[in-house]
Scaffold this motif. Structure first.
Motif, short mmCIF file in Angstrom:
data_model
loop_
_atom_site.label_atom_id
_atom_site.label_comp_id
_atom_site.label_asym_id
_atom_site.label_seq_id
_atom_site.Cartn_x
_atom_site.Cartn_y
_atom_site.Cartn_z
N ARG A 165 0.84 -1.20 0.00
CA ARG A 165 0.00 0.00 0.00
C ARG A 165 0.87 1.24 0.00
O ARG A 165 2.09 1.18 -0.01
CB ARG A 165 -0.89 0.00 1.26
CG ARG A 165 -1.74 -1.26 1.47
CD ARG A 165 -2.93 -1.25 0.54
NE ARG A 165 -3.87 -2.34 0.79
CZ ARG A 165 -4.95 -2.25 1.55
NH1 ARG A 165 -5.25 -1.12 2.17
NH2 ARG A 165 -5.76 -3.28 1.69
N SER A 166 0.20 2.41 0.10
CA SER A 166 0.95 3.66 0.22
C SER A 166 1.38 3.85 1.68
O SER A 166 0.80 3.25 2.60
CB SER A 166 0.08 4.84 -0.21
OG SER A 166 -0.95 5.06 0.76
N ALA A 167 2.38 4.69 1.88
CA ALA A 167 2.82 5.00 3.24
C ALA A 167 1.67 5.57 4.06
O ALA A 167 1.53 5.26 5.25
CB ALA A 167 4.00 5.97 3.19
N GLN A 168 0.84 6.38 3.44
CA GLN A 168 -0.29 6.97 4.15
C GLN A 168 -1.30 5.90 4.57
O GLN A 168 -1.89 5.99 5.65
CB GLN A 168 -0.99 8.03 3.28
CG GLN A 168 -2.05 8.84 4.01
CD GLN A 168 -1.50 9.53 5.26
OE1 GLN A 168 -0.41 10.10 5.24
NE2 GLN A 168 -2.25 9.46 6.35
N VAL A 207 0.08 4.36 7.72
CA VAL A 207 -0.15 5.27 8.85
C VAL A 207 -1.60 5.15 9.30
O VAL A 207 -1.89 5.05 10.50
CB VAL A 207 0.19 6.72 8.46
CG1 VAL A 207 -0.28 7.70 9.54
CG2 VAL A 207 1.68 6.87 8.21
N ARG A 208 -2.52 5.13 8.36
CA ARG A 208 -3.95 5.05 8.69
C ARG A 208 -4.27 3.72 9.38
O ARG A 208 -5.04 3.69 10.34
CB ARG A 208 -4.77 5.20 7.40
CG ARG A 208 -6.27 5.08 7.55
CD ARG A 208 -6.87 5.96 8.62
NE ARG A 208 -6.54 7.35 8.48
CZ ARG A 208 -6.76 8.27 9.43
NH1 ARG A 208 -7.32 7.93 10.57
NH2 ARG A 208 -6.44 9.52 9.25
N PHE A 209 -3.65 2.64 8.93
CA PHE A 209 -3.86 1.34 9.59
C PHE A 209 -3.44 1.43 11.05
O PHE A 209 -4.14 0.96 11.95
CB PHE A 209 -3.07 0.24 8.87
CG PHE A 209 -3.17 -1.11 9.52
CD1 PHE A 209 -4.17 -2.00 9.14
CD2 PHE A 209 -2.27 -1.49 10.51
CE1 PHE A 209 -4.28 -3.25 9.74
CE2 PHE A 209 -2.38 -2.74 11.12
CZ PHE A 209 -3.38 -3.62 10.74
N ALA A 223 2.62 -2.59 11.45
CA ALA A 223 2.58 -1.39 10.60
C ALA A 223 3.97 -0.75 10.50
O ALA A 223 4.37 -0.31 9.42
CB ALA A 223 1.57 -0.39 11.14
N ALA A 224 4.69 -0.70 11.61
CA ALA A 224 6.04 -0.11 11.59
C ALA A 224 6.96 -0.92 10.68
O ALA A 224 7.77 -0.36 9.93
CB ALA A 224 6.60 -0.05 13.01
N ASP A 250 4.28 11.43 14.25
CA ASP A 250 4.68 12.69 14.89
C ASP A 250 4.33 13.88 14.01
O ASP A 250 3.86 14.92 14.50
CB ASP A 250 6.18 12.70 15.19
CG ASP A 250 6.55 11.81 16.37
OD1 ASP A 250 5.64 11.42 17.13
OD2 ASP A 250 7.75 11.51 16.52
N ALA A 251 4.56 13.73 12.71
CA ALA A 251 4.28 14.82 11.77
C ALA A 251 2.80 15.17 11.74
O ALA A 251 2.43 16.31 11.45
CB ALA A 251 4.76 14.45 10.37
N GLU A 252 1.94 14.19 12.06
CA GLU A 252 0.49 14.44 12.12
C GLU A 252 0.04 14.81 13.53
O GLU A 252 -1.15 14.94 13.80
CB GLU A 252 -0.27 13.20 11.63
CG GLU A 252 -0.06 12.93 10.15
CD GLU A 252 -1.11 12.00 9.58
OE1 GLU A 252 -2.23 11.92 10.14
OE2 GLU A 252 -0.83 11.37 8.55
N GLY A 253 1.02 14.94 14.44
CA GLY A 253 0.68 15.32 15.82
C GLY A 253 0.03 14.19 16.59
O GLY A 253 -0.73 14.43 17.54
N ILE A 254 0.34 12.94 16.22
CA ILE A 254 -0.27 11.79 16.87
C ILE A 254 0.78 11.05 17.69
O ILE A 254 1.80 10.59 17.16
CB ILE A 254 -0.88 10.83 15.84
CG1 ILE A 254 -2.00 11.54 15.07
CG2 ILE A 254 -1.41 9.56 16.50
CD1 ILE A 254 -2.50 10.80 13.88
#
Length: 198
Positions: A37-40, A43-45, A135-136, A154-158
């Motif tokens: 999948r995409s990196a995004q 992240v969503r998973f 996921a990592a 972190d970039a999404e503030g999560i």
């Protein structure tokens, strides 16, 4: 919660449950699927995984884990138990979320009834530690970045927790009488040891 990604999350969990017969095989399958999948998407998973795990991070579910572990459930054991509950799939997860004692119906637990924990095989324990890392690992495989997923979050503030923070009514989960009242079926299957009178 993004409903489309949430449906995709459960689809991946269900697919791994249907197509693999051990937790290691399920982890491998999820890692491979996510790495395509995409990196995004990865992240969503991870975000969706955290959100569904958080819903079973309750005192009632800790009590269930205590029952199964004979009254000796550590923070780590409870943490990985939560991922195992997610691994039951959406239907099982929702059923247990509504009634923790309904875990008594799960075939994976029925197989453990009456057997000493020392006889349980590694893959029989009700935990799924590797789901916490899948996921990592997929993100690293996809991007080549070792700490990439954490940095993306972190970039999404999560900031995701890494220890249980149970919610709901707190009660003495190691009290056999209280556990039997609240979790009658599981208490029958996995009775807690009686406390010393002292």
């Amino acid at each position: 919660m993004n409903e489309e990604s949430f449906e995709d999350f459960w689809s991946l969990i269900e697919d791994s449950r249907q197509r693999a017969d051990t937790r290691d095989a399920r982890t491998d399958l999820l890692r491979e699927r996510l790495a395509q999948r995409s990196a995004q998407d990865v992240v969503r998973f991870q975000i969706d995984l955290h959100r569904v795990r958080q819903r079973v991070d309750t005192w009632s579910m800790w009590a269930v884990a205590e029952q199964i572990h004979g009254g000796w459930c550590s923070d780590d054991s409870f943490w990985y138990f939560q991922f195992w509950v997610v691994g039951l799939g959406r239907e099982g997860y929702e059923r247990v979320l509504a009634d923790p004692d309904a875990l008594a119906d799960e075939p994976e637990l029925k197989r453990l009834t009456g057997r000493p924990m020392s006889d349980w095989e590694d893959d029989e324990w009700p935990d799924w530690e590797s789901l916490d890392y899948v996921a990592a690992e997929a993100f690293e495989k996809l991007t080549g970045e070792e700490e990439g997923l954490e940095e993306a979050l972190d970039a999404e503030g999560i900031a995701l927790p890494c220890n249980p923070e149970p919610s709901g009514e707190e009660w003495d989960v190691r009290d056999p009488a209280e556990a039997a009242r609240r979790l009658p079926r599981l208490s029958s299957m996995f009775p807690l040891p009686e406390r010393d009178a002292g």
